[in-house]
Motif scaffolding. Structure first.
Motif, short mmCIF file in Angstrom:
data_model
loop_
_atom_site.label_atom_id
_atom_site.label_comp_id
_atom_site.label_asym_id
_atom_site.label_seq_id
_atom_site.Cartn_x
_atom_site.Cartn_y
_atom_site.Cartn_z
N TRP A 4 0.84 -1.19 0.00
CA TRP A 4 0.00 0.00 0.00
C TRP A 4 0.87 1.24 0.00
CZ3 TRP A 4 -0.93 -4.22 3.09
CH2 TRP A 4 -2.11 -4.93 2.81
N GLU A 5 0.42 2.27 -0.68
CA GLU A 5 1.12 3.55 -0.69
C GLU A 5 0.21 4.62 -0.14
OE1 GLU A 5 2.45 4.37 -4.66
OE2 GLU A 5 4.10 2.94 -4.49
N GLY A 6 0.83 5.61 0.50
CA GLY A 6 0.09 6.72 1.05
C GLY A 6 0.77 8.03 0.71
N PRO A 7 0.14 9.12 1.06
CA PRO A 7 0.72 10.43 0.78
C PRO A 7 2.05 10.60 1.51
CG PRO A 7 -1.27 10.64 2.12
CD PRO A 7 -1.13 9.20 1.76
N GLY A 8 2.89 11.44 0.96
CA GLY A 8 4.19 11.69 1.59
C GLY A 8 5.21 10.63 1.28
N GLY A 9 4.91 9.73 0.34
CA GLY A 9 5.88 8.70 -0.03
C GLY A 9 5.89 7.47 0.85
N TYR A 10 4.89 7.32 1.73
CA TYR A 10 4.86 6.15 2.61
C TYR A 10 4.48 4.90 1.83
CZ TYR A 10 5.38 8.85 6.87
OH TYR A 10 5.89 9.64 7.86
N GLU A 11 5.14 3.78 2.17
CA GLU A 11 4.82 2.47 1.62
C GLU A 11 4.68 1.49 2.77
OE1 GLU A 11 7.43 1.04 -1.44
OE2 GLU A 11 7.38 2.96 -2.51
N PHE A 49 1.52 7.28 11.46
CA PHE A 49 2.29 7.65 10.28
C PHE A 49 1.44 8.15 9.12
CE2 PHE A 49 4.47 4.36 12.65
CZ PHE A 49 5.70 4.95 12.87
N VAL A 50 0.28 7.55 8.91
CA VAL A 50 -0.53 7.88 7.74
C VAL A 50 -2.01 7.64 8.04
CG1 VAL A 50 -0.33 5.57 6.73
CG2 VAL A 50 -0.67 7.50 5.23
N ASP A 51 -2.87 8.43 7.42
CA ASP A 51 -4.31 8.24 7.55
C ASP A 51 -4.68 7.00 6.74
OD1 ASP A 51 -7.07 8.32 7.56
OD2 ASP A 51 -7.20 10.43 6.98
N LEU A 52 -5.27 6.01 7.37
CA LEU A 52 -5.59 4.75 6.70
C LEU A 52 -6.50 4.93 5.49
CD1 LEU A 52 -6.11 2.41 9.78
CD2 LEU A 52 -4.03 2.85 8.48
N ALA A 53 -7.34 5.94 5.51
CA ALA A 53 -8.24 6.19 4.39
C ALA A 53 -7.49 6.65 3.14
CB ALA A 53 -9.28 7.24 4.78
N ASP A 54 -6.26 7.14 3.31
CA ASP A 54 -5.47 7.62 2.18
C ASP A 54 -4.63 6.53 1.52
OD1 ASP A 54 -6.40 10.19 2.46
OD2 ASP A 54 -4.76 10.80 3.79
N LEU A 55 -4.58 5.34 2.12
CA LEU A 55 -3.76 4.26 1.55
C LEU A 55 -4.42 3.67 0.31
CD1 LEU A 55 -2.65 2.35 4.75
CD2 LEU A 55 -1.31 3.94 3.36
N VAL A 56 -3.60 3.39 -0.70
CA VAL A 56 -4.08 2.73 -1.91
C VAL A 56 -3.19 1.51 -2.17
CG1 VAL A 56 -5.07 4.77 -2.98
CG2 VAL A 56 -2.69 4.23 -3.39
N GLU A 57 -3.81 0.43 -2.63
CA GLU A 57 -3.06 -0.79 -2.92
C GLU A 57 -2.36 -0.65 -4.27
OE1 GLU A 57 -3.63 -5.61 -3.19
OE2 GLU A 57 -5.35 -4.35 -2.75
#
Length: 75
Positions: A4-11, A49-57
């Motif tokens: 999953w990826e999120g805003p700010g470059g999180y994986e 670290f990241v809002d779970l709603a912003d994560l995309v697979e």
């Protein structure tokens, strides 16, 4: 395994660490380098670290095409 990826470059990637399921959190720098951030045991811990709603697979289209070709060839 899914990633999953999120805003700010999180994986976020599920892994096995010492026989236990963990989520590895990494962050991609603007240069493209991936840096380790943390291991967490619970999905709830990701909220630091990241809002779970912003994560995309992340889906590997090439892998899906190969498996589709195999399944249609077997019919």
């Amino acid at each position: 395994m899914p990633v999953w990826e999120g805003p700010g470059g999180y994986e976020i990637e599920p892994i096995k660490l010492n026989g236990r399921s963990r989520l590895r959190i990494s962050r991609r720098a603007p240069t493209g380098v991936l840096f380790f951030v943390a291991y967490v045991a619970e999905v709830d811990e990701l909220r630091r670290f990241v809002d779970l709603a912003d994560l995309v697979e992340v889906v590997d289209i090439r892998a899906r095409r190969r498996s589709c070709k195999r399944s249609t060839a077997q019919r």
